[in-house]
Design a protein around this motif. Sequence first.
Motif, PDB file in Angstrom:
ATOM      1  N   PRO A 247       0.734  -1.175  -0.022  1.00 38.29           N
ATOM      2  CA  PRO A 247      -0.114   0.005  -0.150  1.00 38.29           C
ATOM      3  C   PRO A 247       0.825   1.291   0.036  1.00 38.29           C
ATOM      4  CG  PRO A 247      -0.178  -0.905   2.161  1.00 38.29           C
ATOM      5  CD  PRO A 247       0.613  -2.109   1.234  1.00 38.29           C
ATOM      6  N   HIS A 248       1.954   1.105   0.383  1.00 36.72           N
ATOM      7  CA  HIS A 248       2.812   2.284   0.368  1.00 36.72           C
ATOM      8  C   HIS A 248       3.927   2.604  -0.629  1.00 36.72           C
ATOM      9  CE1 HIS A 248       2.577   1.941   4.844  1.00 36.72           C
ATOM     10  NE2 HIS A 248       1.459   2.652   4.631  1.00 36.72           N
ATOM     11  N   VAL A 249       3.723   1.713  -1.675  1.00 35.49           N
ATOM     12  CA  VAL A 249       4.527   1.667  -2.776  1.00 35.49           C
ATOM     13  C   VAL A 249       3.750   2.148  -4.091  1.00 35.49           C
ATOM     14  CG1 VAL A 249       6.092   0.354  -4.366  1.00 35.49           C
ATOM     15  CG2 VAL A 249       6.083   0.002  -2.032  1.00 35.49           C
ATOM     16  N   ARG A 250       4.077   3.163  -4.878  1.00 34.81           N
ATOM     17  CA  ARG A 250       3.403   3.497  -6.229  1.00 34.81           C
ATOM     18  C   ARG A 250       3.819   2.494  -7.376  1.00 34.81           C
ATOM     19  NH1 ARG A 250       3.910   8.510  -9.508  1.00 34.81           N
ATOM     20  NH2 ARG A 250       5.658   9.065  -7.816  1.00 34.81           N
ATOM     21  N   VAL A 251       5.171   2.357  -7.521  1.00 35.17           N
ATOM     22  CA  VAL A 251       5.662   1.533  -8.586  1.00 35.17           C
ATOM     23  C   VAL A 251       6.747   0.664  -7.885  1.00 35.17           C
ATOM     24  CG1 VAL A 251       6.992   1.474 -10.575  1.00 35.17           C
ATOM     25  CG2 VAL A 251       5.632   3.325 -10.049  1.00 35.17           C
ATOM     26  N   GLY A 252       6.172  -0.842  -7.914  1.00 29.59           N
ATOM     27  CA  GLY A 252       7.239  -1.874  -7.348  1.00 29.59           C
ATOM     28  C   GLY A 252       8.215  -2.151  -8.425  1.00 29.59           C
ATOM     29  N   VAL A 253       8.835  -3.358  -7.874  1.00 36.39           N
ATOM     30  CA  VAL A 253       9.858  -4.000  -8.644  1.00 36.39           C
ATOM     31  C   VAL A 253       9.427  -4.597  -9.703  1.00 36.39           C
ATOM     32  CG1 VAL A 253      11.806  -5.817  -8.695  1.00 36.39           C
ATOM     33  CG2 VAL A 253      11.199  -4.261  -6.563  1.00 36.39           C
ATOM     34  N   SER A 254      10.066  -4.268 -10.931  1.00 35.94           N
ATOM     35  CA  SER A 254       9.608  -4.930 -12.281  1.00 35.94           C
ATOM     36  C   SER A 254      10.243  -6.616 -12.351  1.00 35.94           C
ATOM     37  CB  SER A 254      10.133  -4.137 -13.657  1.00 35.94           C
ATOM     38  OG  SER A 254      11.668  -4.156 -13.402  1.00 35.94           O
ATOM     39  N   PRO A 255       9.707  -7.115 -13.491  1.00 32.18           N
ATOM     40  CA  PRO A 255      10.484  -8.349 -13.813  1.00 32.18           C
ATOM     41  C   PRO A 255      11.809  -8.414 -13.938  1.00 32.18           C
ATOM     42  CG  PRO A 255       8.334  -8.506 -14.982  1.00 32.18           C
ATOM     43  CD  PRO A 255       8.641  -7.054 -14.340  1.00 32.18           C
ATOM     44  N   ARG A 256      12.438  -7.374 -14.818  1.00 33.02           N
ATOM     45  CA  ARG A 256      13.854  -7.027 -14.661  1.00 33.02           C
ATOM     46  C   ARG A 256      14.403  -7.031 -13.164  1.00 33.02           C
ATOM     47  NH1 ARG A 256      15.098  -1.889 -17.465  1.00 33.02           N
ATOM     48  NH2 ARG A 256      14.954  -2.971 -19.458  1.00 33.02           N
ATOM     49  N   VAL A 289      19.337  -4.692  -4.175  1.00 33.94           N
ATOM     50  CA  VAL A 289      19.034  -4.783  -5.573  1.00 33.94           C
ATOM     51  C   VAL A 289      17.594  -4.367  -5.558  1.00 33.94           C
ATOM     52  CG1 VAL A 289      18.343  -6.779  -7.130  1.00 33.94           C
ATOM     53  CG2 VAL A 289      20.395  -6.906  -5.891  1.00 33.94           C
ATOM     54  N   PHE A 290      16.487  -4.330  -4.695  1.00 35.07           N
ATOM     55  CA  PHE A 290      15.517  -3.799  -5.165  1.00 35.07           C
ATOM     56  C   PHE A 290      15.181  -2.222  -4.346  1.00 35.07           C
ATOM     57  CE2 PHE A 290      12.675  -7.946  -4.840  1.00 35.07           C
ATOM     58  CZ  PHE A 290      13.268  -8.434  -6.035  1.00 35.07           C
ATOM     59  N   ALA A 291      15.836  -1.701  -3.429  1.00 32.70           N
ATOM     60  CA  ALA A 291      15.454  -0.426  -2.875  1.00 32.70           C
ATOM     61  C   ALA A 291      15.452   0.648  -3.781  1.00 32.70           C
ATOM     62  CB  ALA A 291      16.567  -0.209  -1.854  1.00 32.70           C
ATOM     63  N   HIS A 292      16.296   0.878  -4.856  1.00 36.99           N
ATOM     64  CA  HIS A 292      16.398   1.965  -5.821  1.00 36.99           C
ATOM     65  C   HIS A 292      15.277   1.699  -7.016  1.00 36.99           C
ATOM     66  CE1 HIS A 292      19.131  -1.274  -7.600  1.00 36.99           C
ATOM     67  NE2 HIS A 292      18.834  -0.513  -8.621  1.00 36.99           N
ATOM     68  N   ARG A 293      14.663   0.624  -6.874  1.00 37.41           N
ATOM     69  CA  ARG A 293      13.683   0.199  -7.973  1.00 37.41           C
ATOM     70  C   ARG A 293      12.387   0.599  -7.456  1.00 37.41           C
ATOM     71  NH1 ARG A 293      17.804  -3.901  -9.225  1.00 37.41           N
ATOM     72  NH2 ARG A 293      17.869  -3.737 -11.397  1.00 37.41           N
ATOM     73  N   LEU A 294      12.082   0.861  -6.018  1.00 33.03           N
ATOM     74  CA  LEU A 294      10.794   1.274  -5.524  1.00 33.03           C
ATOM     75  C   LEU A 294      10.553   2.807  -5.700  1.00 33.03           C
ATOM     76  CD1 LEU A 294      10.924  -0.749  -2.130  1.00 33.03           C
ATOM     77  CD2 LEU A 294       9.928  -1.518  -4.450  1.00 33.03           C
ATOM     78  N   LEU A 295       9.319   3.136  -6.004  1.00 35.27           N
ATOM     79  CA  LEU A 295       8.899   4.606  -5.874  1.00 35.27           C
ATOM     80  C   LEU A 295       7.553   4.323  -5.034  1.00 35.27           C
ATOM     81  CD1 LEU A 295       9.192   7.182  -7.441  1.00 35.27           C
ATOM     82  CD2 LEU A 295       7.459   6.436  -9.228  1.00 35.27           C
ATOM     83  N   LEU A 296       7.894   5.206  -3.811  1.00 36.29           N
ATOM     84  CA  LEU A 296       6.933   5.191  -2.910  1.00 36.29           C
ATOM     85  C   LEU A 296       5.836   6.276  -3.048  1.00 36.29           C
ATOM     86  CD1 LEU A 296       9.393   5.201   0.401  1.00 36.29           C
ATOM     87  CD2 LEU A 296       8.582   3.387  -1.076  1.00 36.29           C
ATOM     88  N   SER A 297       4.927   6.003  -2.287  1.00 34.10           N
ATOM     89  CA  SER A 297       3.619   6.642  -2.449  1.00 34.10           C
ATOM     90  C   SER A 297       3.870   8.222  -2.200  1.00 34.10           C
ATOM     91  CB  SER A 297       2.382   6.215  -2.076  1.00 34.10           C
ATOM     92  OG  SER A 297       2.639   6.017  -0.726  1.00 34.10           O
ATOM     93  N   PRO A 298       3.249   9.350  -2.323  1.00 31.22           N
ATOM     94  CA  PRO A 298       3.608  10.577  -1.825  1.00 31.22           C
ATOM     95  C   PRO A 298       3.322  10.477  -0.103  1.00 31.22           C
ATOM     96  CG  PRO A 298       2.276  10.809  -3.910  1.00 31.22           C
ATOM     97  CD  PRO A 298       2.423   9.536  -3.614  1.00 31.22           C
ATOM     98  N   ARG A 303       5.328  10.782   5.272  1.00 32.40           N
ATOM     99  CA  ARG A 303       5.674  10.206   6.535  1.00 32.40           C
ATOM    100  C   ARG A 303       6.989   9.758   7.077  1.00 32.40           C
ATOM    101  NH1 ARG A 303       0.446   7.577   5.632  1.00 32.40           N
ATOM    102  NH2 ARG A 303       1.748   6.070   4.555  1.00 32.40           N
ATOM    103  N   GLY A 304       7.925   9.819   6.060  1.00 29.17           N
ATOM    104  CA  GLY A 304       9.452   9.734   6.082  1.00 29.17           C
ATOM    105  C   GLY A 304       9.742   8.163   5.766  1.00 29.17           C
TER     106      GLY A 304
END
Length: 326
Positions: A247-256, A289-298, A303-304
């Motif tokens: 719920p806190h992620v706008r764009v998650g990790v892709s198949p790549r 591997v995953f952290a920089h691929r996440l785009l969090l929701s506003p 909320r930090g």
Amino acid sequence: MQRNDAPSPEEAANFAAFANRLGYAIGSVVLGKAPVVRLALTALLAEGHLLVEDVPGVGKTTLARAIAAVVQGAWRRIQFTPDLLPSDVTGVTIFNQATRGFEFHPGPVFANIVIADEINRASPKTQSALLEVMEERYVTVDGVRHPVPRPFLVVATQNPVEMDGTYRLPEAQLDRFLMKLSVGYPDEAVEIDVLRGAAAGRSPDQLEPVTDTSAIAQAIELGRRVYLADPLYTYAVRLAAATRNHPHVRVGVSPRGAIALTKAASAYALLDGRNYVVPEDLQVLIEPVFAHRLLLSPDSQLRGTTAEQILAGVRESVAVPAAQPV
């Protein structure tokens, strides 16, 4: 991958001893950062690229130069600035008056280790010049493709402070990096050793080669043969899917990103002397591997909430399979 394709236990053990020598040599100038060195070697063997985000002066460039020195590879440093052009990175075709023909003059990207220093200070057009070569390992200039050497590792750095005048890396380019690391400040004892080394003139230039690039190319092929059981492929997919449904992620990790996790896990297991991957390999690597691929929701950003916190929850929520070794 079939079980009989995997390296033998003897091959894996011999490689682990070889990797320990590489890590020891790099660690002699990158002091107190053994986990970071191991992750960097993992990226090298997985044929990925590194994004190192940290404050100036903690050893980002030293790490890349040390890797180049111990594998006897060519390294080049590109200082990214707002006026840097794509041709300054890839190279340019020039007309030769003597031969009455056009000649390609390769840019600094044609090296085994390429240090892209402060990559976020260059324009998006110049940043994108790295996209093709990072993914395809070819540079196309005037319609002609030119291969870069192997192994090929881009170590890009960016400064998390002084963001004025910088260009944020787009998600498409962030996704090209296998891992995002932070070197971090050393502890007091290590920093004292760093000062002693600086006074004695210790630097990557003084490192003796431990191996050569052809041996690293063979090691890359060995890493591709490491056995990864079907339940672990499922585990990697479920870890990625958990980020997409969070719920806190706008764009998650892709198949790549899931592919990157399995490739990194194979190399990580080989560094540990195993010819098979275990769930712990994926768990250790999920954050870099995953952290920089996440785009969090506003809302999450306000909320930090951090990507690392989300991934810690993902790691706890996805059931761990029981994998059978080779």
